[in-house]
Write a protein that holds these residues in place. Structure first.
Motif, PDB file in Angstrom:
ATOM      1  N   THR A 135      -4.799   6.840   0.424  1.00 35.90           N
ATOM      2  CA  THR A 135      -4.802   5.879  -0.683  1.00 35.90           C
ATOM      3  C   THR A 135      -6.142   5.904  -1.408  1.00 35.90           C
ATOM      4  O   THR A 135      -7.191   6.018  -0.779  1.00 35.90           O
ATOM      5  CB  THR A 135      -4.551   4.453  -0.160  1.00 35.90           C
ATOM      6  OG1 THR A 135      -3.270   4.395   0.456  1.00 35.90           O
ATOM      7  CG2 THR A 135      -4.636   3.420  -1.270  1.00 35.90           C
ATOM      8  N   SER A 147      -0.141   5.707  -4.425  1.00 36.01           N
ATOM      9  CA  SER A 147      -1.419   6.222  -3.919  1.00 36.01           C
ATOM     10  C   SER A 147      -2.624   5.520  -4.527  1.00 36.01           C
ATOM     11  O   SER A 147      -3.760   5.795  -4.130  1.00 36.01           O
ATOM     12  CB  SER A 147      -1.517   7.724  -4.207  1.00 36.01           C
ATOM     13  OG  SER A 147      -1.446   7.962  -5.602  1.00 36.01           O
ATOM     14  N   ALA A 153      -9.248   6.378   3.415  1.00 32.49           N
ATOM     15  CA  ALA A 153      -9.035   6.028   2.004  1.00 32.49           C
ATOM     16  C   ALA A 153     -10.154   6.596   1.135  1.00 32.49           C
ATOM     17  O   ALA A 153     -11.286   6.769   1.586  1.00 32.49           O
ATOM     18  CB  ALA A 153      -8.971   4.521   1.832  1.00 32.49           C
ATOM     19  N   ALA A 207      -4.267   1.767  -5.259  1.00 34.45           N
ATOM     20  CA  ALA A 207      -4.177   0.334  -4.959  1.00 34.45           C
ATOM     21  C   ALA A 207      -5.410  -0.382  -5.484  1.00 34.45           C
ATOM     22  O   ALA A 207      -6.546   0.041  -5.250  1.00 34.45           O
ATOM     23  CB  ALA A 207      -4.044   0.111  -3.461  1.00 34.45           C
ATOM     24  N   ILE A 254       0.826  -1.200   0.000  1.00 33.00           N
ATOM     25  CA  ILE A 254       0.000   0.000   0.000  1.00 33.00           C
ATOM     26  C   ILE A 254       0.866   1.258   0.000  1.00 33.00           C
ATOM     27  O   ILE A 254       0.557   2.258  -0.662  1.00 33.00           O
ATOM     28  CB  ILE A 254      -0.952   0.002   1.210  1.00 33.00           C
ATOM     29  CG1 ILE A 254      -1.989  -1.117   1.082  1.00 33.00           C
ATOM     30  CG2 ILE A 254      -1.637   1.348   1.362  1.00 33.00           C
ATOM     31  CD1 ILE A 254      -2.994  -0.941  -0.025  1.00 33.00           C
ATOM     32  N   LYS A 255       1.971   1.231   0.712  1.00 35.28           N
ATOM     33  CA  LYS A 255       2.855   2.396   0.803  1.00 35.28           C
ATOM     34  C   LYS A 255       3.535   2.731  -0.530  1.00 35.28           C
ATOM     35  O   LYS A 255       4.019   3.845  -0.725  1.00 35.28           O
ATOM     36  CB  LYS A 255       3.945   2.149   1.848  1.00 35.28           C
ATOM     37  CG  LYS A 255       3.460   2.151   3.284  1.00 35.28           C
ATOM     38  CD  LYS A 255       4.618   1.833   4.225  1.00 35.28           C
ATOM     39  CE  LYS A 255       4.141   1.721   5.670  1.00 35.28           C
ATOM     40  NZ  LYS A 255       5.245   1.331   6.589  1.00 35.28           N
TER      41      LYS A 255
END
Length: 295
Positions: free
Chosen positions: A90, A64, A115, A66, A60-61
């Motif tokens: 995200t 931006s 998110a 996913a 995830i990191k």
């Protein structure tokens, strides 16, 4: 807007569909990070240039945007709810199959964690992903869709349905209803014709012509449904019901299962009993709109 050709993307879940999604992003030139519970499924993608993250949190990191495509919504919550996963900032696009209620609840869950969330559905088999034939449905905030539209176009023909997160799931199952209904009707006719020595390949072109012709009726029938008015411009339902009886009788006469045409007839009979026999076929929407126990 994150729509540059080299926008980094993350793909979580590498079943056949997840592998196809990641492969399409790589082919389009996007730096692609992947994660899967069984890491070996990423081997070919890594060979093609993907980065394998050691954990979901690290995946995830990496960017931006996913994409997650796993077995079900419970798995989505399990994976993304881990203590090391930071979703804040995200944009999460969930292409996992589920129902509309699950999609709406997943949106609330993701948004509570900071998110942005779009729900989606893939109307294609894995080999079609990355081509125009792959239709990818999206629902949720339009601004989030527009921000990533050009990146998502690496996957196929992307379509925005509306702000309701449940729409992609509803369109998905509505499409399946069409698919199975057409196939089951074709199988009914094939079974009948085989009793006269006609093989499926011979019947298929005629069946395809009929299906295409019926599809042409849909816009006009849709107008009747949306107006709530069903004048018998082509045929009255009571006339169709007599033809259904003929289909049932012929099926039974040649020794073919008549359950499907009996279902057609039962619904038509209920509509006729309710006073709709003189109206056109789309009036059956009133029967389809009822819960099963009320039919």
């Amino acid at each position: 807007m994150n729509n540059e050709p080299d926008t980094p993307v993350t793909v979580i879940g590498l079943g056949l569909m997840g592998q196809a999604l990641a492969g399409a992003f790589l082919k389009a030139g996007h730096p692609t990070t992947v994660w899967n519970r069984t890491a070996a499924k990423a081997d070919q993608l890594v060979a093609d240039g993907a980065r394998l993250a050691p954990t979901v949190g690290e995946a995830i990191k990496a960017g931006s945007l996913a994409i997650i495509c796993v077995t079900d919504y419970e798995a989505v919550r399990e994976l993304l709810g881990a203590s090391d996963v930071e979703l804040h900032g995200t944009t999460l696009i969930n292409l996992t199959s589920g129902d509309s209620a699950q999609a709406r609840e997943a949106a609330r869950w993701a948004e509570q964690r900071g998110a942005r969330y779009l729900d989606g559905a893939i109307m294609a088999v894995p080999p079609a992903v990355g081509t125009a034939e792959a239709v990818i449905l999206h629902s949720g905030p339009q601004s989030d869709f527009e921000a990533h539209k050009s990146t998502l176009e690496a996957l196929g023909t992307v379509t925005y349905l509306g702000a309701d997160h449940g729409l992609a799931s509803l369109y998905d199952v509505a499409g399946l209803a069409m698919m199975w209904s057409v196939l089951n009707a074709w199988l009914q006719g094939t079974a009948m014709l085989r009793t006269a020595g006609v093989d499926a390949a011979t019947y298929a072109p005629f069946a395809r012509q009929i299906a295409a012709g019926v599809a042409e009726w849909l816009p006009g029938y849709a107008e009747q449904i949306d107006r709530g008015s069903f004048p018998a411009e082509v045929s009255a339902l009571e006339t169709d019901a007599r033809a259904m009886s003929h289909l049932i009788e012929e099926s039974e006469a040649v020794g073919v299962n008549a359950e499907l045409p009996r279902l057609f007839k039962a619904m038509a009979d209920r509509a006729i009993a309710a006073g709709h026999g003189g109206e056109q076929y789309p009036v059956l929407i009133e029967e389809f709109a009822k819960p099963s126990g009320d039919a």
